[in-house]
Design an enzyme around this catalytic site. Structure first.
Site, PDB file in Angstrom:
ATOM      1  N   GLY A  19       0.821  -1.217   0.000  1.00 26.09           N
ATOM      2  CA  GLY A  19       0.000   0.000   0.000  1.00 26.09           C
ATOM      3  C   GLY A  19       0.847   1.256   0.000  1.00 26.09           C
ATOM      4  O   GLY A  19       2.072   1.211  -0.125  1.00 26.09           O
ATOM      5  N   PHE A  20       0.178   2.357   0.173  1.00 23.96           N
ATOM      6  CA  PHE A  20       0.834   3.672   0.092  1.00 23.96           C
ATOM      7  C   PHE A  20       1.887   3.840   1.197  1.00 23.96           C
ATOM      8  O   PHE A  20       3.091   3.953   0.929  1.00 23.96           O
ATOM      9  CB  PHE A  20      -0.265   4.737   0.169  1.00 23.96           C
ATOM     10  CG  PHE A  20       0.206   6.122   0.461  1.00 23.96           C
ATOM     11  CD1 PHE A  20       1.217   6.707  -0.286  1.00 23.96           C
ATOM     12  CD2 PHE A  20      -0.379   6.846   1.499  1.00 23.96           C
ATOM     13  CE1 PHE A  20       1.646   8.003  -0.005  1.00 23.96           C
ATOM     14  CE2 PHE A  20       0.034   8.135   1.778  1.00 23.96           C
ATOM     15  CZ  PHE A  20       1.058   8.715   1.034  1.00 23.96           C
ATOM     16  N   ILE A  21       1.472   3.808   2.445  1.00 25.20           N
ATOM     17  CA  ILE A  21       2.445   3.982   3.532  1.00 25.20           C
ATOM     18  C   ILE A  21       3.326   2.729   3.635  1.00 25.20           C
ATOM     19  O   ILE A  21       4.540   2.815   3.798  1.00 25.20           O
ATOM     20  CB  ILE A  21       1.736   4.256   4.884  1.00 25.20           C
ATOM     21  CG1 ILE A  21       0.909   5.552   4.800  1.00 25.20           C
ATOM     22  CG2 ILE A  21       2.757   4.366   6.020  1.00 25.20           C
ATOM     23  CD1 ILE A  21       0.113   5.891   6.051  1.00 25.20           C
ATOM     24  N   ASP A  42      -0.295  -8.689   1.595  1.00 19.23           N
ATOM     25  CA  ASP A  42      -1.186  -7.638   1.084  1.00 19.23           C
ATOM     26  C   ASP A  42      -2.198  -8.306   0.162  1.00 19.23           C
ATOM     27  O   ASP A  42      -1.827  -9.106  -0.703  1.00 19.23           O
ATOM     28  CB  ASP A  42      -0.360  -6.599   0.309  1.00 19.23           C
ATOM     29  CG  ASP A  42      -1.120  -5.292   0.118  1.00 19.23           C
ATOM     30  OD1 ASP A  42      -0.614  -4.247   0.531  1.00 19.23           O
ATOM     31  OD2 ASP A  42      -2.239  -5.334  -0.459  1.00 19.23           O
ATOM     32  N   THR A  59     -12.680  -5.871   7.954  1.00 20.35           N
ATOM     33  CA  THR A  59     -11.240  -5.882   7.696  1.00 20.35           C
ATOM     34  C   THR A  59     -10.497  -5.250   8.858  1.00 20.35           C
ATOM     35  O   THR A  59      -9.516  -5.791   9.371  1.00 20.35           O
ATOM     36  CB  THR A  59     -10.924  -5.078   6.412  1.00 20.35           C
ATOM     37  OG1 THR A  59     -11.608  -5.686   5.338  1.00 20.35           O
ATOM     38  CG2 THR A  59      -9.438  -5.048   6.116  1.00 20.35           C
ATOM     39  N   ALA A  67      -1.355   0.375  12.940  1.00 22.78           N
ATOM     40  CA  ALA A  67      -1.645   1.653  12.279  1.00 22.78           C
ATOM     41  C   ALA A  67      -3.058   2.080  12.613  1.00 22.78           C
ATOM     42  O   ALA A  67      -4.012   1.320  12.441  1.00 22.78           O
ATOM     43  CB  ALA A  67      -1.497   1.490  10.769  1.00 22.78           C
ATOM     44  N   TYR A 122     -15.621   3.952  10.586  1.00 18.39           N
ATOM     45  CA  TYR A 122     -14.178   3.850  10.392  1.00 18.39           C
ATOM     46  C   TYR A 122     -13.460   4.207  11.698  1.00 18.39           C
ATOM     47  O   TYR A 122     -12.560   3.487  12.153  1.00 18.39           O
ATOM     48  CB  TYR A 122     -13.766   4.788   9.256  1.00 18.39           C
ATOM     49  CG  TYR A 122     -12.294   4.786   8.923  1.00 18.39           C
ATOM     50  CD1 TYR A 122     -11.673   3.618   8.490  1.00 18.39           C
ATOM     51  CD2 TYR A 122     -11.530   5.944   9.020  1.00 18.39           C
ATOM     52  CE1 TYR A 122     -10.329   3.610   8.173  1.00 18.39           C
ATOM     53  CE2 TYR A 122     -10.181   5.948   8.699  1.00 18.39           C
ATOM     54  CZ  TYR A 122      -9.592   4.782   8.275  1.00 18.39           C
ATOM     55  OH  TYR A 122      -8.263   4.783   7.959  1.00 18.39           O
ATOM     56  N   LYS A 134     -11.195   1.597  14.041  1.00 17.84           N
ATOM     57  CA  LYS A 134      -9.803   1.870  14.410  1.00 17.84           C
ATOM     58  C   LYS A 134      -9.658   1.987  15.928  1.00 17.84           C
ATOM     59  O   LYS A 134      -8.643   1.576  16.488  1.00 17.84           O
ATOM     60  CB  LYS A 134      -9.333   3.155  13.722  1.00 17.84           C
ATOM     61  CG  LYS A 134      -9.021   2.948  12.256  1.00 17.84           C
ATOM     62  CD  LYS A 134      -7.915   1.948  12.155  1.00 17.84           C
ATOM     63  CE  LYS A 134      -7.396   1.718  10.786  1.00 17.84           C
ATOM     64  NZ  LYS A 134      -6.350   0.677  10.772  1.00 17.84           N
TER      65      LYS A 134
END
Ligand code: UDP
Length: 354
Positions: free
Chosen positions: A20-22, A41, A107, A131, A163, A167
């Site tokens: 992914g991005f990070i 991933d 997820t 994260a 969301y 988290k």
């Protein structure tokens, strides 16, 4: 899971969401410090192209392209066979969560629970980075946000807050594993991370603005454009993560990670136009049109970075104008990572369209 190499000596590191991005920026950094890295991933938002060219043939990078639950179930003996685990696999972005609430919640919560359970079962000495997101603060009317602040969410009829809740549960889990079992876990709450390889599909503002500016299209600023965010380059963010895991004083704690310099979204649009010398105009778009009815945006979001600074002396080094230039270079075909310039595959360019 094993790294499949049977090598000894180098640090063994698992990065979930490593394509992914990070994650991909972190993987680059970990390989550079000599780690043997396993990436898991499911390529839902990650892309193979993000890791293109990372494998130097030494066998230090192993990529497992499946979802984490399957990887934990089917792969080899142990998540605990790793010295460090960076859990970045997650449903990312408010837009995705609004579009796909069930799978996003599942997820974010179930995979983290399964991972922590597995690490503990395998011996609990693995250091784990979870994260998280500044979304966890919800819509608390306070600035800046400090790690010990109360959180305020909207009603459960507004799926945007799912969301934040998902988290928050990850954070509770991680801290419970530390408190009950001594598992060395650290939570990183990311604030508006930006940089090359971030795509705009999921509503992220900077890639949307840069893509529009490059194409000469109108830049769509939602609301009145006076809402503020603090943007931090992903390469600065990635540097902070291993440093947080290294220090035992950080274990069991939550850290804001980002920049604390606020920029209004209207000013961001102007800055993108000016840095890229674009002929785009900025236009205001009502929230209802952008996100559907009932969307609640945050007027401001700024982290209190005192805890992060005192723990690891963190200061972002890459300014916003540089990030805008690097995102534009990446979108137009050159990838700029800490001085190194190389061309991504056509596939990664194709994925940037917004
Ligand atoms: N935004 C915008 N235009 C876009 C995408 C986002 O004006 O094309 C706004 C969005 O409404 C929010 C800010 O930019 O006020 C940051 O949005 P993003 O989704 O990047 O992050 P977050 O809302 O999580 O801070």
């Amino acid at each position: 899971m094993t790294d499949g190499q049977g090598q000894r000596g180098a640090r063994r590191t698992l990065v979930t969401g490593g394509a992914g991005f990070i994650g991909s920026h972190l993987v680059r950094l970990l390989l550079a410090r000599g780690d043997r890295v396993v990436v898991v991933d499911d390529l839902s938002t990650g892309r193979r192209e993000n890791l293109a060219g990372f494998d130097d043939g030494s066998g230090r990078l192993v990529c497992v392209y499946t979802d984490l639950a399957t990887a934990l179930r089917e792969q080899g003996p142990a998540a605990g066979a790793f010295d460090e685990v960076y859990h970045l696999a997650a449903a990312v972005g408010v837009r995705l969560v609004i579009d796909e609430p069930i799978s996003s919640i599942e997820t974010n919560v179930m995979q983290t629970a399964a991972l922590l359970r597995r690490v503990l079962a395998d011996g609990a000495c693995t250091r784990v980075m979870i994260a998280s997101s500044s979304e966890v603060y919800g819509k608390a009317d306070k600035s800046p946000f400090s790690e010990e602040d109360d959180v305020v969410y909207g009603p459960t009829s507004k799926s945007r807050w799912s969301y934040a809740c998902s988290k928050a549960i990850d954070e509770y889990l991680s801290q419970a594993y530390f408190q009950k079992h001594g598992l060395p876990a650290v939570v990183a709450r990311f604030f508006n991370t930006v940089g090359p390889r971030q795509v705009g599909h999921y509503g992220m503002v900077l890639p949307n603005f840069v893509a529009a500016a490059l194409a000469g299209r109108d830049i769509e600023v939602y609301g009145d454009g006076r809402q503020t965010r603090c943007f931090c380059d992903v390469r600065d963010v990635a540097q902070a993560l291993p440093r947080l895991l290294e220090s035992s004083a950080c274990h069991g704690r939550v850290f804001n990670v980002g920049s604390d310099v606020p920029v209004s979204i209207g000013a961001l649009a102007d800055r993108v136009i000016s840095v890229l010398a674009s002929r785009s105009r900025r236009v205001l778009v009502a929230y209802d049109r952008a996100y559907g009815p009932g969307f609640e945006d945050l007027k401001q979001r700024q982290p209190d970075l005192r805890r992060l600074r005192s723990a690891i002396g963190f200061e972002p080094a890459i300014g916003l104008d540089q990030t805008i230039r690097d995102v534009a270079s990446w979108m137009t075909g050159e990838e700029v990572i800490r001085g190194a310039v190389r061309s991504p595959s056509a596939g990664s360019r194709g994925a940037v369209a917004t």
